[in-house]
Write a protein that holds these residues in place. Structure first.
Motif, PDB file in Angstrom:
ATOM      1  N   ARG A 161      -1.991  61.001  -7.113  1.00 33.02           N
ATOM      2  CA  ARG A 161      -2.856  62.178  -7.116  1.00 33.02           C
ATOM      3  C   ARG A 161      -2.377  63.192  -8.158  1.00 33.02           C
ATOM      4  O   ARG A 161      -3.173  63.766  -8.901  1.00 33.02           O
ATOM      5  N   GLU A 162      -1.069  63.408  -8.223  1.00 29.89           N
ATOM      6  CA  GLU A 162      -0.529  64.362  -9.188  1.00 29.89           C
ATOM      7  C   GLU A 162      -0.765  63.879 -10.614  1.00 29.89           C
ATOM      8  O   GLU A 162      -1.151  64.658 -11.492  1.00 29.89           O
ATOM      9  N   TRP A 165      -4.369  64.456 -11.383  1.00 31.15           N
ATOM     10  CA  TRP A 165      -4.669  65.888 -11.519  1.00 31.15           C
ATOM     11  C   TRP A 165      -4.176  66.420 -12.858  1.00 31.15           C
ATOM     12  O   TRP A 165      -4.882  67.141 -13.562  1.00 31.15           O
ATOM     13  N   ASN A 169      -6.463  67.916 -15.985  1.00 32.60           N
ATOM     14  CA  ASN A 169      -6.298  69.290 -16.452  1.00 32.60           C
ATOM     15  C   ASN A 169      -5.795  69.377 -17.879  1.00 32.60           C
ATOM     16  O   ASN A 169      -5.794  70.460 -18.461  1.00 32.60           O
ATOM     17  N   HIS A 206     -13.173  69.536  -9.772  1.00 29.53           N
ATOM     18  CA  HIS A 206     -12.453  68.759  -8.764  1.00 29.53           C
ATOM     19  C   HIS A 206     -11.313  69.531  -8.118  1.00 29.53           C
ATOM     20  O   HIS A 206     -10.609  68.988  -7.276  1.00 29.53           O
ATOM     21  N   GLY A 207     -11.094  70.810  -8.481  1.00 29.73           N
ATOM     22  CA  GLY A 207     -10.006  71.564  -7.868  1.00 29.73           C
ATOM     23  C   GLY A 207      -9.712  72.837  -8.617  1.00 29.73           C
ATOM     24  O   GLY A 207     -10.597  73.455  -9.213  1.00 29.73           O
ATOM     25  N   CYS A 235      -8.851  70.805   0.833  1.00 34.17           N
ATOM     26  CA  CYS A 235      -8.245  70.359  -0.410  1.00 34.17           C
ATOM     27  C   CYS A 235      -6.842  69.848  -0.101  1.00 34.17           C
ATOM     28  O   CYS A 235      -6.346  69.996   1.025  1.00 34.17           O
ATOM     29  N   ALA A 238      -1.887  68.789  -4.999  1.00 35.75           N
ATOM     30  CA  ALA A 238      -1.651  67.699  -5.939  1.00 35.75           C
ATOM     31  C   ALA A 238      -0.453  67.956  -6.842  1.00 35.75           C
ATOM     32  O   ALA A 238       0.195  67.008  -7.296  1.00 35.75           O
ATOM     33  N   GLY A 251      -1.451  73.305  -7.844  1.00 33.60           N
ATOM     34  CA  GLY A 251      -2.679  72.617  -8.218  1.00 33.60           C
ATOM     35  C   GLY A 251      -3.267  71.921  -7.005  1.00 33.60           C
ATOM     36  O   GLY A 251      -2.594  71.103  -6.375  1.00 33.60           O
ATOM     37  N   GLU A 253      -6.526  69.757  -5.214  1.00 36.18           N
ATOM     38  CA  GLU A 253      -7.634  68.845  -5.496  1.00 36.18           C
ATOM     39  C   GLU A 253      -8.562  68.829  -4.298  1.00 36.18           C
ATOM     40  O   GLU A 253      -8.121  68.699  -3.152  1.00 36.18           O
TER      41      GLU A 253
END
Length: 288
Positions: A161-162, A165, A169, A206-207, A235, A238, A251, A253
């Motif tokens: 996930r990180e 993300w 970004n 998305h976040g 959420c 992430a 951050g 998501e």
């Protein structure tokens, strides 16, 4: 004069004969009725929406509820009944299952045991085949997980996930630097409930990136509220970027993509400063 009036009268009396099929207006028995039938019969899917089997519907629901992340690792799939083995690799991973590449996918409903290895970490679970595509691969749904295996799965998902993300970004076209007041609530790292008012530093469909004074953990679920619109959604943390002497930048998501949550029109994915529209806008600004 009589002949002319007679001809005009005959033309006016029979107008439908001069109208071709291409000129026929829509009527209750035409296109509109087809649309009404589809609307009144939700159980009859269109050609584009017809599922290939029950597994596709399950896989689709799984993708909507549990986001899948790109994840590459070695996997051994063993059929529970016969003991037959398939050694291949995992392509993506979610909270509910995984997708594996294979030229010979197993039949739907087959009960299997998976053994996923990544580095020194090992994950095992009982699964069931819920999606199958000949010559491509199959989707496996986790049906039984031990607590220790669940922790390994959550660690892998947090890492994936990180990575996802951060990659999203880095694409400036998909995020907007904007300060929006928000309310964050959930549980702190020590398990106590918290709620705080803060603001975003960057947002995307998305976040977003927000400042949070409360200590939170990666992979933790939070509730995010847009103070201006009073909209709220779930959420997950992430990414956490801690700076000395300041609040951590967190951050988050969305559990599901929600481009309307911020009420901001985001640039398209393929937008760049070199886009023709951007150039024309810059030229207009200079000329004015």
């Amino acid at each position: 004069m009589k002949r002319r009036n007679r001809k005009r009268g005959s033309k006016a009396a029979n107008p439908p004969k001069t109208m071709g099929n291409a000129e026929k207006p829509a009527s209750p028995s035409g296109i509109s009725s087809d649309a009404e039938q589809l609307a009144s019969s939700p159980n009859i899917p269109s050609e584009a929406e017809k599922p290939a089997g029950p597994s596709v519907a399950l896989a689709g629901a799984d993708r909507r509820i549990h986001p899948r992340y790109e994840f590459v690792a070695a996997v051994v799939v063993r059929v529970a009944d016969s003991g037959a083995r398939i050694e291949t690799r995992v392509r993506d991973l979610s909270q509910q299952g995984c997708y594996v590449d294979t030229n010979n996918p197993l039949p739907l409903g087959t009960v299997t045991d998976v053994r996923i290895t990544k580095g020194t970490q090992l994950f095992q679970a009982r699964t069931r085949v819920v999606y199958s595509r000949a010559g491509k691969g199959m989707g496996l749904m986790f049906t039984a997980l031990e607590p220790e295996q669940l922790r390994t799965l959550e660690t892998w998902l947090a890492e994936s996930r990180e990575t996802s993300w951060l990659a999203a970004n880095r694409r400036r076209s998909q995020r907007v630097l904007m300060t929006i007041p928000v309310r964050v609530s959930g549980q702190s790292a020590v398990g106590l409930p918290f709620e705080e008012e803060t603001h975003t530093q960057a947002i995307s469909a998305h976040g977003g990136l927000i400042l949070v004074s409360t200590q939170v953990n990666r992979g933790q679920r939070l509730t995010l509220s847009n103070v201006q619109t009073r909209a709220a959604l779930e959420c997950v943390v992430a990414h956490i970027d801690r700076h000395p002497g300041g609040h951590p930048q967190v951050g988050v998501e969305f559990m599901l993509p929600n481009p309307i949550f911020w009420h901001v029109a985001f640039p398209p994915k393929d937008w760049t400063p070199r886009h023709p529209d951007a150039k024309s806008h810059i030229k207009m600004g200079k000329s004015s």
